[in-house]
Design an enzyme around this catalytic site. Structure first.
Site, PDB file in Angstrom:
ATOM      1  N   CYS A   4       0.843  -1.203   0.000  1.00 26.15           N
ATOM      2  CA  CYS A   4       0.000   0.000   0.000  1.00 26.15           C
ATOM      3  C   CYS A   4       0.876   1.250   0.000  1.00 26.15           C
ATOM      4  O   CYS A   4       1.181   1.829   1.048  1.00 26.15           O
ATOM      5  CB  CYS A   4      -0.956  -0.010   1.195  1.00 26.15           C
ATOM      6  SG  CYS A   4      -2.174   1.318   1.105  1.00 26.15           S
ATOM      7  N   TYR A  61     -28.846   3.891   8.086  1.00 23.29           N
ATOM      8  CA  TYR A  61     -29.728   5.004   7.712  1.00 23.29           C
ATOM      9  C   TYR A  61     -31.112   4.460   7.343  1.00 23.29           C
ATOM     10  O   TYR A  61     -31.943   5.164   6.808  1.00 23.29           O
ATOM     11  CB  TYR A  61     -29.124   5.785   6.532  1.00 23.29           C
ATOM     12  CG  TYR A  61     -27.718   6.273   6.825  1.00 23.29           C
ATOM     13  CD1 TYR A  61     -27.498   7.474   7.498  1.00 23.29           C
ATOM     14  CD2 TYR A  61     -26.595   5.523   6.452  1.00 23.29           C
ATOM     15  CE1 TYR A  61     -26.215   7.916   7.783  1.00 23.29           C
ATOM     16  CE2 TYR A  61     -25.314   5.957   6.737  1.00 23.29           C
ATOM     17  CZ  TYR A  61     -25.120   7.152   7.399  1.00 23.29           C
ATOM     18  OH  TYR A  61     -23.840   7.581   7.683  1.00 23.29           O
TER      19      TYR A  61
END
Length: 489
Positions: free
Chosen positions: A128, A384
């Site tokens: 990474c 949500y």
């Protein structure tokens, strides 16, 4: 001062030196190893190569709360690309930044430069470059010795001794034993105290998991010195030309959504919602026996073997990254791999985060347990009550399936969970994505990201990545902390 460039993983030099042939998992051709392809600049210079810039901005509005959080908790003092993408979910972002700031900057057992060097070592396991570059800067800013950036042979033996546990935690944490812990804490000039070791383990697990988020969300580099005259050279060590032809490169030239398969994806969405509803009804009607639950776990564990991930059978690691890695060929192997000695399943009830890991980590590295616990709970309960265009939807079963599937791939079983739900709720393309992001994040492509849940919002896919990241971090911590507990008893 030896600075890393944020260029693509794998260089032409490394490729030719390796002298190996690889086969593309998509077209089954052998790519040319020294190929560099000219790619036009993407339509967005936003934080993600997978998510259109305007959608990130619309979703979070980069509101005042986000800016306040960055001012208070960012170690770099700027709004980086990870933070921008995470700020789609501001509630979670606060928990994330607080815990990361604590482990990097607040009072703790390890000196500041050590913390950033450990982050570099962890990020390097997954090649990474984004995180490596970030922490090279931070390492130097906090007084780190520049010579250490030449590679592992230049660092103190004490840090070198972390290589084994870094490697195991990143790829096969179930192999960690109390003997690994004893070796690190034994008396001598290079020994680690238990508080120091817990701090190091938390950092390693955090940055392995964060690498999954970086690749899974297509996080763009902060700087791009390889760009010249509007054209960027991309080395295709990790990509086949067929990927580039399919807009699969990390800086995808077209981020506009396609109408392809909308009818199919709408019916997929309706079918998924129907399965969620049916599972809830079935749960109320009858409950499977413990024997049946155990059988379903074993079945799911074995089926995860059949989920093939990644474009190539092996990777070529660039010299900029390999200097921080020992044994680069060591990677994830399926927990339930056929033909190998049977590994005992980690029964979550025998060693839980809530009852065991939390108290141990808090005792040896005060307060980090509370911060990690808040972060785990936040991502697990975040909802949500929406799915794509639908509202008032209870997504609990789906979130639990995502979290538990990651743990299943690491051999962790929950006695009270029906693993039949995983097969009901997670389609094959999503399983491929989960396995890649969790186990081989450096192989993640935009095609994988686009291929699952085609009617869902990008914010919902970012939520998936947050769940995968935290599930992975918790799995690594459970194995490491269990080994430390066994060392202590």
């Amino acid at each position: 001062m030896n600075r890393l460039g944020p260029g693509p993983v794998g260089s032409a030099t490394a490729a030719s030196a390796a002298g190996q042939y690889r086969v593309c998992g998509n077209c089954r051709k052998v790519p040319r190893q020294e190929k560099r392809v000219q790619v036009s600049p993407p339509l967005t210079r936003g934080p993600s190569a997978f998510i259109p810039e305007n959608e990130v901005m619309q979703a979070n509005g980069l509101d005042e709360r986000t800016n306040l959080l960055v001012e208070e908790y960012s170690t770099s003092g700027r709004l980086d690309n990870i933070t921008q993408v995470m700020s789609i979910h501001t509630q979670y972002l606060e928990s994330f930044l607080r815990s990361q700031f604590y482990m990097l900057r607040m009072d703790g057992p390890l000196p500041l430069p050590y913390r950033h060097y450990i982050a570099i070592m962890a990020a390097a396991r997954h090649q990474c470059s984004y995180l490596i570059n970030m922490h090279v800067d931070e390492f130097l800013k906090t007084g780190g010795i520049a010579e250490w950036l030449n590679g592992l042979e230049y660092i103190p033996q004490r840090l070198k001794n972390l290589n084994e546990i870094n490697k195991l935690l990143a790829h096969r944490p179930w192999l960690i034993t109390k003997e690994h812990i004893q070796k690190l804490v034994k008396t001598g000039e290079n020994n680690w105290s238990l508080p120091e070791l817990v701090h190091a383990v938390v950092l390693l697990a955090h940055y392995h998991a964060l690498a999954s988020f970086v690749f899974g969300s297509g996080i763009n580099p902060e700087r791009d010195p390889d760009t010249s005259n509007g054209v960027r050279l991309i080395a295709v060590n990790n990509f086949c030309v067929c990927d580039l032809a399919n807009d699969n490169n990390i800086e995808n030239a077209s981020l506009t959504s396609s109408n392809f398969g909308i009818t199919d994806s709408l019916s997929e969405l309706e079918a998924l919602m129907e399965r969620m509803k049916r599972l809830q009804e079935d749960k109320e009607d009858e409950e499977a026996s413990q024997e049946e639950m155990a059988t379903r776990f074993e079945k799911e564990k074995k089926e995860s073997l059949l989920v093939i991930s990644g474009a190539f059978d092996d990777e070529i690691v660039s010299t900029d990254v390999s200097r921080y890695i020992e044994d680069p060929g060591f990677g994830y192997k399926d927990f339930a791999r056929r033909g190998e000695d049977h590994l005992p399943t980690f029964r979550a009830q025998d060693y839980t985060w809530e009852n065991h890991g939390f108290s141990l980590v808090n005792r040896l590295y005060s307060d980090i347990g509370h911060l990690l616990d808040e972060k785990f709970r936040m991502v697990y309960n975040l909802t949500y009550n929406t799915m794509a265009t639908h509202e008032d939807v209870d997504t609990t079963t789906l979130r639990r399936a995502l979290f538990n599937y990651v743990h299943c791939m690491y051999g962790i079983r929950y006695d009270d969970y029906d693993y039949g739900e995983v097969n009901q709720l997670l389609e094959r393309s999503l399983k491929v994505y989960i396995k890649t992001v969790t186990c081989y994040p450096e192989r993640t492509t935009k095609r994988m990201y686009d291929s699952y849940w085609r009617q869902f919002k990008h914010s919902e896919k970012v939520h998936v990545n947050l769940l995968l990241m935290e599930a992975r971090m918790q799995a690594e911590l459970l194995y490491a902390l269990r080994a430390i507990t066994r060392h202590l008893t």
